[in-house]
Scaffold this motif. Sequence first.
Motif, PDB file in Angstrom:
ATOM      1  N   THR A 114       0.763  -1.059   0.008  1.00  0.00           N
ATOM      2  CA  THR A 114       0.048   0.062   0.013  1.00  0.00           C
ATOM      3  C   THR A 114       0.932   1.061  -0.072  1.00  0.00           C
ATOM      4  OG1 THR A 114      -1.798   1.155   1.214  1.00  0.00           O
ATOM      5  CG2 THR A 114      -0.218   0.046   2.453  1.00  0.00           C
ATOM      6  N   ASP A 115       0.390   2.414  -0.658  1.00  0.00           N
ATOM      7  CA  ASP A 115       1.078   3.561  -0.512  1.00  0.00           C
ATOM      8  C   ASP A 115       0.172   4.619   0.544  1.00  0.00           C
ATOM      9  OD1 ASP A 115      -0.945   4.317  -2.055  1.00  0.00           O
ATOM     10  OD2 ASP A 115       0.234   5.187  -3.745  1.00  0.00           O
ATOM     11  N   GLY A 116      -0.828   4.073   1.088  1.00  0.00           N
ATOM     12  CA  GLY A 116      -1.644   4.976   1.874  1.00  0.00           C
ATOM     13  C   GLY A 116      -2.831   5.554   1.169  1.00  0.00           C
ATOM     14  N   GLN A 117      -2.712   5.336  -0.251  1.00  0.00           N
ATOM     15  CA  GLN A 117      -3.923   5.795  -0.845  1.00  0.00           C
ATOM     16  C   GLN A 117      -4.891   4.697  -1.559  1.00  0.00           C
ATOM     17  OE1 GLN A 117      -2.754   8.971  -3.417  1.00  0.00           O
ATOM     18  NE2 GLN A 117      -2.775  10.490  -1.820  1.00  0.00           N
ATOM     19  N   LEU A 118      -3.951   3.773  -2.314  1.00  0.00           N
ATOM     20  CA  LEU A 118      -4.471   2.546  -2.668  1.00  0.00           C
ATOM     21  C   LEU A 118      -3.864   1.356  -2.085  1.00  0.00           C
ATOM     22  CD1 LEU A 118      -2.163   1.131  -4.835  1.00  0.00           C
ATOM     23  CD2 LEU A 118      -2.877   2.999  -6.183  1.00  0.00           C
ATOM     24  N   ALA A 119      -4.461   0.136  -1.965  1.00  0.00           N
ATOM     25  CA  ALA A 119      -3.733  -1.046  -1.304  1.00  0.00           C
ATOM     26  C   ALA A 119      -4.078  -2.376  -2.732  1.00  0.00           C
ATOM     27  CB  ALA A 119      -4.680  -1.458  -0.201  1.00  0.00           C
ATOM     28  N   MET A 120      -3.149  -3.006  -2.850  1.00  0.00           N
ATOM     29  CA  MET A 120      -2.980  -4.047  -3.652  1.00  0.00           C
ATOM     30  C   MET A 120      -2.410  -5.245  -3.114  1.00  0.00           C
ATOM     31  SD  MET A 120       0.280  -4.095  -5.587  1.00  0.00           S
ATOM     32  CE  MET A 120       0.176  -5.717  -5.145  1.00  0.00           C
ATOM     33  N   THR A 121      -2.968  -6.318  -3.768  1.00  0.00           N
ATOM     34  CA  THR A 121      -2.352  -7.622  -3.581  1.00  0.00           C
ATOM     35  C   THR A 121      -2.221  -8.601  -4.962  1.00  0.00           C
ATOM     36  OG1 THR A 121      -2.355  -9.737  -2.250  1.00  0.00           O
ATOM     37  CG2 THR A 121      -4.301  -8.604  -3.082  1.00  0.00           C
ATOM     38  N   LYS A 122      -1.091  -9.118  -5.114  1.00  0.00           N
ATOM     39  CA  LYS A 122      -0.976  -9.874  -6.248  1.00  0.00           C
ATOM     40  C   LYS A 122      -0.767 -11.585  -5.549  1.00  0.00           C
ATOM     41  CE  LYS A 122       3.174 -10.364  -8.422  1.00  0.00           C
ATOM     42  NZ  LYS A 122       4.306 -10.048  -9.336  1.00  0.00           N
TER      43      LYS A 122
END
Length: 321
Positions: free
Chosen positions: A65-73
């Motif tokens: 995450t960068d604090g604005q978006l969260a992702m997972t691969k």
Amino acid sequence: MTHVPSPMPDALDARATAAVLPWNALADEIAALLLSLRDSDAIHVPARIVMPLARDGALFCMPATDGQLAMTKLISFTPANAQTARPTIQGDIVVFDVATGERRLILDGPTVTARRTAAVSLLAARRLAPNPHGPLLIVGAGVQGSAHLQAFASGLGTREVWIASRSEKSAQQLVEQARQLGLQAHVATDLAAATRHCPLIVTCTPAQAVVLHDAPRDDAFVCAVGAFTPAMVELAPALCRDMQDRGRIVVDTQDAQHEAGDLLQAGIAVQGLPTLETVLAQDWPRPRTPVLFKSCGWGGWDLAATRLALRMARRQAAASP
């Protein structure tokens, strides 16, 4: 008439994912993320989870995450598929809005993996290759071989490429792809001669055995991306030690200290080696001696790709009639 932007698609297939990850912009996004790491508490990339599967396969889960978006691969790695028509890497990246928790986008996992890996190599070559103009030798003619061909042609202006592969058919197919891009392309039947000719070398094989024994040029830049576990190897131990003695070894991240099979099997102390972040933060001058760049992969590369893809997808949706 008021222009109403088209809604952004929920999921992008492989072709659409590639379209929102142009090579130079992706390398720049990766550089920007690295340069922001020391000043940002919002960027968080936990250690990836690797669950072993049968037949030397693995299931990878890589959140960030960068604090604005969260992702997972979430991807599977099945090396046995290299002998079939099925891809060795399959899966997806899911992107969420941190503030609302809403899912924003699904990206094709193998496409992101291929492009962000090659874009990291491109960024490293931009900064570390003593002779960035080539010619280029690619060892391995699979998905990563194709991605690195495209990345170096687009980002470095590479005009001459040599392809080495255990499969003559695969090598010839990649040569044809290179020629379609306007490059001079050849199958490397004599690997030793190719290493003497090419200052740029990329190894991107399944990393089940040593494929590169020598990089004799004083302006050599070797980028090794195939081995990402301690048991995997592409480079001869003597080559790794020679590069350390004659020049520099740089790793993509500190995670390499327990993942860089090439270096670990050569008995090289990986902890303490400079990382790509160090190169950018300290604004290294271009080296004049050989460089080995060892890339093992990191969820931060996927985070950078996701940020760019989301911006590009929104821009495309806004521009659509």
